[in-house]
Write an enzyme that holds these catalytic residues in place. Sequence first.
Site, short mmCIF file in Angstrom:
data_model
loop_
_atom_site.label_atom_id
_atom_site.label_comp_id
_atom_site.label_asym_id
_atom_site.label_seq_id
_atom_site.Cartn_x
_atom_site.Cartn_y
_atom_site.Cartn_z
N HIS A 154 79.48 123.01 0.99
CA HIS A 154 80.59 121.81 0.74
C HIS A 154 79.64 120.63 1.00
O HIS A 154 78.68 120.09 2.36
CB HIS A 154 81.57 121.95 1.42
CG HIS A 154 82.10 123.39 1.65
ND1 HIS A 154 83.33 123.00 0.82
CD2 HIS A 154 82.40 124.05 2.47
CE1 HIS A 154 83.44 124.49 0.26
NE2 HIS A 154 83.26 125.24 1.26
N HIS B 133 76.30 128.76 -0.06
CA HIS B 133 77.89 128.51 0.05
C HIS B 133 77.36 127.04 1.11
O HIS B 133 77.63 126.60 2.86
CB HIS B 133 78.55 129.27 1.05
CG HIS B 133 80.21 129.28 1.08
ND1 HIS B 133 80.86 130.40 0.37
CD2 HIS B 133 80.49 127.60 1.91
CE1 HIS B 133 82.32 129.40 0.39
NE2 HIS B 133 81.72 128.07 1.17
N HIS C 151 81.04 133.86 2.82
CA HIS C 151 81.97 133.88 4.35
C HIS C 151 82.35 134.86 5.42
O HIS C 151 83.22 134.14 6.15
CB HIS C 151 82.43 131.98 4.37
CG HIS C 151 83.28 131.93 4.30
ND1 HIS C 151 84.57 132.46 3.86
CD2 HIS C 151 83.56 130.84 3.30
CE1 HIS C 151 85.42 132.21 3.43
NE2 HIS C 151 84.68 130.81 2.98
#
Length: 334
Positions: free
Chosen positions: A15, A13, A170
């Site tokens: 960004h 996960h 998350h």
Amino acid sequence: MEQIVLQSPFDMHLHLRDGEILESVAKFTAQSFSGALVMPNLNPPILNVEDALAYQKRILKACGDENFNPMMSLYLTEKLDKKELQKAKEKDILFIKLYPKGATTGSENGVSEILNTKILEILEIAQELGLILSIHGESNGFVLEREAEFHAVFAELAETFPRLKIIFEHLSDRRSIAVVEKYDNLYATLTLHHISLSLEDVIGGALNPHCFCKPILKTPKDKDALLQIALSAHKKFSFGSDSAPHLQSNKENAKGAAGIFTAPILLPALATLFETHKSLENLENFISGNAQKIYGIRATDKQVKLIKKPMTIPQVIEGIVPLYAGKTLAWGFG
């Protein structure tokens, strides 16, 4: 000098943003990980295969010569159709990401009614194609209850689509652990910050915007429960950093952006944490083995060496304040 070698770490996960920030931060993940699942909530979001492949090219360019696989995902909207999902499967884009509208950064185009007919039709197609559904699991209710309020949605989706692999992204609330354990097709990712920090680190003293994230950090009991899951390398949980870079100026203002930047320090910080709790032998499963089994991804020949040597984290990295800025970790890169 004491050292450990981690085989094929994965960040499930991540960004990376775009433009100048992408060019500044991609290298940190590419140097430490074999691959990462890249989130699609850009502005504008990644809505189709063409955009995903173009973004992947920009990521690879920013990573230089590193041996790194950015795994791409599509932003789930009602406009996704069977043709686009089939095309995604053919191009090895195996993830679709569901954002409840307004729940987090870049969720303005998210889904308002998750269990409506159109979304359920899309998920049925995803199940048939063997795609993976990743979910930011929060309601729009009171901030500390948003994750728990979303449990019913996870239950409904897991029961309706038993062959669809669903990822509870998350996970931050200890009450969510039992939900993941209940359903065979439901799994979760854990971040470094949710297993090592609590709301005390955000508002317990002076306000610390660099520990502000979504889902928000919870209580010490939540942190401790999630930490035990990570330390044991629970087979239904894998590592996903949710590293989310924001320039210092966008964090330190009246409306500080949500997101914690961890990419440059992840493996040394995890090694330090796991060693402190006498669980260093489980670190590789948490950041590699579990991801391979849950997502069906293959290990690579990439190895990352860490050495038992103090590593002091800079106050600012590429204009971004990292987690644990100014602190010293027991482990560093070899």
